[in-house]
Design a protein around this motif. Structure first.
Motif: not given
Length: 216
Positions: A8-11, A33-35, A44-45, A57-58
């Motif tokens: 949903a976040a990436m969309s 990809e967002l986490i 981030y992946y 990432v972080d």
């Protein structure tokens, strides 16, 4: 679940990118990809398209990061990339490394050499590089939010036409920048653009895709 929230976040990000004219994510040199975690933050992946090698990432919320991996079936990370010392960025360094050690794996914790970072195994100075599969991750020292803050510029030498990916931590956001805890607007702007302009294909008007994290 973690996968649904990430999708949903990436969309939403891609829809916004289309509206304001950011480059197509398919043109980037790597998959990102967002986490989502907390109420307003992201980890981030990062995945190399040619080898599948990956990094987190972080990933300040280790539970969110590990849940994402479980839900999506993505490969275990080779590394954690940490931009700076604040807890909402470095909080997952040690727990994630310990989790994979128990699983028989080994995760590098790659970060800045300019300030203390929990669990760091590779502390990089400005311009130093880390190899992630076919990707090159270059540290760019951008002091201001913190004195030791680094951004990570990701490129793929085998795909020179692919847009680089920049993980800007709390230096730069889509709608602004991070707070000036240990610098000024002038020093932060000069540091960021001085570092980035020296990098191939990264200057105002290029197709560099920005991956940013945090809240101002």
């Amino acid at each position: 679940g973690g996968a649904a929230a990430a999708a949903a976040a990436m969309s939403a990000v891609n829809a916004y990118a289309e509206v304001i004219g950011l480059p197509d994510p398919n043109a980037a040199c790597a998959d990102v990809e967002l986490i989502p975690f907390a109420s307003d933050n992201y980890a981030y992946y990062l995945r190399c398209r040619s080898t599948g090698a990956a990094a987190l990432v972080d990933p300040a919320d280790p539970d969110a990061a590990l849940r994402f991996l479980q839900d999506t079936g993505e490969a275990a990370p080779q590394a954690v990339l940490c931009t700076h010392k604040h807890g909402d960025h470095q909080g997952g360094n040690v727990p994630i490394r310990k989790f994979f050690e128990k699983e028989g794996g080994d995760v590098d914790v790659v970060s800045t050499s300019y300030e203390p970072i929990d669990g760091v195994t590779l502390a990089m100075k400005n311009g130093e590089q880390y190899t992630l599969g076919g990707l090159t991750v270059t540290a760019l020292h951008t002091p201001c939010h913190t004195r030791g803050h680094v951004c990570f510029l990701v490129t793929d030498a085998a795909r020179p036409d692919a847009a680089p990916v920049l993980f800007a931590g709390d230096t730069l956001f889509v709608g602004g920048c991070g707070r000036f805890f240990e610098g000024t607007a002038t020093s932060g702007s000069r540091a960021f653009w001085r570092r980035c302009r020296r990098r191939p294909r990264f200057s105002a008007g290029t197709s560099t895709r920005l991956a940013t994290l945090g809240s101002p």
